[in-house]
Design an enzyme around this catalytic site. Structure first.
Site: not given
Length: 270
Positions: A124, A144
């Site tokens: 990210e 995640e």
């Protein structure tokens, strides 16, 4: 505590800890290096604060035109430091997002030079940059869901905008990584180079960008963000509402705990 030149403290203070984010000025570029190689450059509160400070240095100094973000020790970043998070430490800066970067709209071009792993929040951070140079053997992933979480540092927002929907959902729903070579084919990385050459390539590119008008570069970024559909600040605000219950769930804590304990998580669906 500062000391005066003519006085010696009765109890000398320990030396400041080594910085976990280093900056180096190379011409008109600022090379920003995440420097926690033993922790695979995972982001804790200290890294977030220091990275935010480095970005402020880039933004505020008119002599600097372009930033290059990389990681030490052959790894870009393993993402959030889960052990620190379990201890209550936040890798986010209010208003600036994960690592002090993911929700920050920098005015100057930022290039990610990715060697090794760019996982979770590390990926990210790269997605928050304007350009990505990847080593052919780098690994990009958003794991995640394997920890009971959502890629909430921009992965679930930005990736479907950058590559075709079904390919983005493959990475988001499986949590499986892709190589730097495949990242280039998907359009995640702009340039794919042999391992060890990402930083020199990114710095050469930064020098080329710096030859362009700085006000024009800033305007291009501003227009591109404005034309991207839902403004990212609004998207992050909506995401926080939608994922609040998940983040506080028993499954989320179990996912992080299982990772820290190196075992398979036991999901309860609550």
């Amino acid at each position: 505590m500062p000391s005066t030149p003519d006085a010696t403290p009765a109890h000398p203070c320990p030396a400041d800890p080594a910085p976990e984010v280093r900056t180096e000025r190379i011409g008109t570029s600022l090379l920003i290096t995440l420097d926690r190689p033993r922790a695979r450059n995972a982001v804790n509160a200290a890294v977030a604060a220091q990275l935010a400070a480095a970005l402020d240095e880039l933004t505020e100094d008119p002599a600097l035109r372009v930033g290059v973000l990389t990681g030490a020790g052959g790894t870009f970043s393993a993402g959030m430091d889960l052990k620190a998070a379990l201890a209550g430490e936040s890798p986010e800066i209010p208003g600036r997002g994960f690592g002090g970067l993911t929700e920050t709209l920098t005015t100057k071009p930022l290039i990610a030079a990715v060697e090794g792993w760019a996982m979770g929040g590390g990926f990210e951070l790269a997605l928050a940059c304007d350009l990505i140079v990847a080593a052919d053997d780098a690994r990009f992933g958003l794991p995640e869901v394997k920890r009971g979480l959502v890629a909430a540092g921009g992965g679930a927002i930005r990736l479907p905008k950058r590559i075709p929907y079904h390919l983005a959902m493959e990475l988001l729903l499986t949590g499986e990584p892709v190589s730097g070579e495949r990242a280039g084919r998907l359009g995640i990385a702009n340039r794919v180079v042999p391992a060890g050459e990402t930083v020199p390539t990114a710095l050469d590119w930064a020098a080329a960008l710096a030859a362009n008008a700085p006000l024009a570069l800033a305007a291009v970024k501003k227009v591109a963000h404005a034309a991207g559909g839902t403004p990212e600040p609004a998207a992050f605000a909506a995401q926080r509402t939608m994922t609040a219950a998940l983040t506080a769930s028993a499954d989320a804590r179990e996912g992080m705990t299982a990772f820290a304990e190196r075992r398979t998580p036991v999901w309860q669906g609550k």
